[in-house]
Design an enzyme around this catalytic site. Structure first.
Site, PDB file in Angstrom:
ATOM      1  N   PRO A  66     -27.840   0.670 -40.880  1.00 42.11           N
ATOM      2  CA  PRO A  66     -28.788   1.779 -40.820  1.00 42.11           C
ATOM      3  C   PRO A  66     -30.200   1.275 -40.930  1.00 42.11           C
ATOM      4  O   PRO A  66     -31.079   1.874 -41.285  1.00 42.11           O
ATOM      5  CB  PRO A  66     -28.379   2.669 -41.983  1.00 42.11           C
ATOM      6  CG  PRO A  66     -27.768   1.742 -42.974  1.00 42.11           C
ATOM      7  CD  PRO A  66     -27.119   0.655 -42.164  1.00 42.11           C
TER       8      PRO A  66
ATOM      9  N   SER B 187     -29.000   7.882 -49.900  1.00 35.21           N
ATOM     10  CA  SER B 187     -29.679   6.610 -50.200  1.00 35.21           C
ATOM     11  C   SER B 187     -29.965   5.787 -48.951  1.00 35.21           C
ATOM     12  O   SER B 187     -29.879   4.564 -48.981  1.00 35.21           O
ATOM     13  CB  SER B 187     -28.859   5.773 -51.194  1.00 35.21           C
ATOM     14  OG  SER B 187     -28.570   6.538 -52.336  1.00 35.21           O
ATOM     15  N   ARG B 188     -30.226   6.461 -47.867  1.00 32.54           N
ATOM     16  CA  ARG B 188     -30.515   5.891 -46.542  1.00 32.54           C
ATOM     17  C   ARG B 188     -29.408   4.985 -45.993  1.00 32.54           C
ATOM     18  O   ARG B 188     -29.587   4.236 -45.053  1.00 32.54           O
ATOM     19  CB  ARG B 188     -31.899   5.208 -46.520  1.00 32.54           C
ATOM     20  CG  ARG B 188     -31.961   3.791 -47.027  1.00 32.54           C
ATOM     21  CD  ARG B 188     -33.237   3.064 -46.625  1.00 32.54           C
ATOM     22  NE  ARG B 188     -33.482   2.936 -45.196  1.00 32.54           N
ATOM     23  CZ  ARG B 188     -32.764   2.178 -44.370  1.00 32.54           C
ATOM     24  NH1 ARG B 188     -31.720   1.497 -44.798  1.00 32.54           N
ATOM     25  NH2 ARG B 188     -33.092   2.108 -43.118  1.00 32.54           N
ATOM     26  N   LEU B 189     -28.213   5.099 -46.581  1.00 35.95           N
ATOM     27  CA  LEU B 189     -27.094   4.277 -46.101  1.00 35.95           C
ATOM     28  C   LEU B 189     -26.333   5.050 -45.027  1.00 35.95           C
ATOM     29  O   LEU B 189     -25.152   5.366 -45.170  1.00 35.95           O
ATOM     30  CB  LEU B 189     -26.199   3.878 -47.277  1.00 35.95           C
ATOM     31  CG  LEU B 189     -26.927   3.044 -48.339  1.00 35.95           C
ATOM     32  CD1 LEU B 189     -25.997   2.717 -49.497  1.00 35.95           C
ATOM     33  CD2 LEU B 189     -27.481   1.756 -47.724  1.00 35.95           C
ATOM     34  N   HIS B 190     -27.049   5.377 -43.988  1.00 38.58           N
ATOM     35  CA  HIS B 190     -26.495   6.218 -42.927  1.00 38.58           C
ATOM     36  C   HIS B 190     -25.403   5.472 -42.149  1.00 38.58           C
ATOM     37  O   HIS B 190     -25.381   4.245 -42.127  1.00 38.58           O
ATOM     38  CB  HIS B 190     -27.617   6.638 -41.974  1.00 38.58           C
ATOM     39  CG  HIS B 190     -28.848   7.079 -42.689  1.00 38.58           C
ATOM     40  ND1 HIS B 190     -28.836   8.147 -43.562  1.00 38.58           N
ATOM     41  CD2 HIS B 190     -30.109   6.575 -42.707  1.00 38.58           C
ATOM     42  CE1 HIS B 190     -30.059   8.292 -44.072  1.00 38.58           C
ATOM     43  NE2 HIS B 190     -30.841   7.357 -43.572  1.00 38.58           N
TER      44      HIS B 190
END
Ligand SMILES: Cc1cc2nc3c(=O)[nH]c(=O)nc-3n(C[C@H](O)[C@H](O)[C@H](O)COP(=O)(O)O)c2cc1C
Length: 203
Positions: free
Chosen positions: A203, A181-184
């Site tokens: 992120p 969920s692009r929560l890198h």
């Protein structure tokens, strides 16, 4: 979440970014066909950037090094603006490492040692190629290789003065781990005096 995407927190990384680099570089063994391939960014004196791949041939816990032609476009950039950025990406593990710092040439002795260990074909190629200069056609390049092969027939190929190594002494690192969920996860290191300070970035 892919089980390969191991969470990364400030407390997970080593206090030394060099040790952390080595850890991730080791993890990538067998995962990539060109594990040493990194993008190298340089800029002209007035700040125009350019980017190309090189092979990371050296990392000794203090510096990162590669070999190239000193008169190439990147060589000309580094002569007037001796700073660069390196980017390494390991797709299978969802990891990216950014390294930035000051660049200097390796000593002649270090470049000689590396050059002398290269296959003869690579040595002749390095001598023959005036990297980043225009060529009329492929024949012109092959004629230059042949001329060098004849000149040094039966003797070792000497390293040309326009070819050698650079080493980058880092002032900053970033370790980026892909998460869902692009929560890198992103952990940066910056140098304060002689201390590496770590922090998490959004992120
Ligand atoms: C995977 C890969 C590795 C490369 N490794 C090197 C290298 O170690 N040294 C080098 O001079 N060029 C290397 N090249 C070629 C460079 O990307 C580039 O074409 C060349 O150095 C000229 O760049 P410049 O005109 O910006 O100086 C590599 C290219 C690729 C795709």
């Amino acid at each position: 979440m892919s089980e390969r995407w191991v969470p990364l927190d400030v407390s997970d990384v080593d206090p030394s970014p060099f040790v952390q680099f080595q850890r991730w570089f080791e993890d990538a063994k067998g995962e990539m066909t060109e594990r040493e391939a990194v993008a190298l960014a340089t800029a002209t004196g007035d700040g125009a950037p350019s980017l190309r791949m090189v092979l990371l041939r050296w990392h000794d816990g203090k510096t990162f090094g590669w070999y190239t032609n000193y008169e190439s476009r990147k060589g000309r950039d580094l002569a007037v603006n001796p700073r660069a950025a390196l980017l390494w990406y390991c797709e299978p593990l969802g990891r990216q490492i950014r390294i930035e710092g000051a660049v200097e040439r390796m000593s002649s002795l270090e470049s000689d040692a590396y050059f002398d260990a290269r296959p003869r074909g690579s040595q002749l190629g390095a001598r023959a190629s005036h990297q980043s200069q225009p060529l009329a056609d492929r024949d012109e390049l092959e004629a230059l290789v042949e001329a060098n092969a004849q000149e040094f027939a039966g003797s070792p190929v000497p390293r040309p003065t326009y070819w050698g190594g650079y080493r980058l002494t880092p002032t900053g690192f970033e370790f980026w781990q892909h998460r869902d969920s692009r929560l890198h996860d992103r952990v940066v290191y910056r140098l304060e005096g002689s201390q590496w300070i770590r922090e998490r970035l959004a992120p």
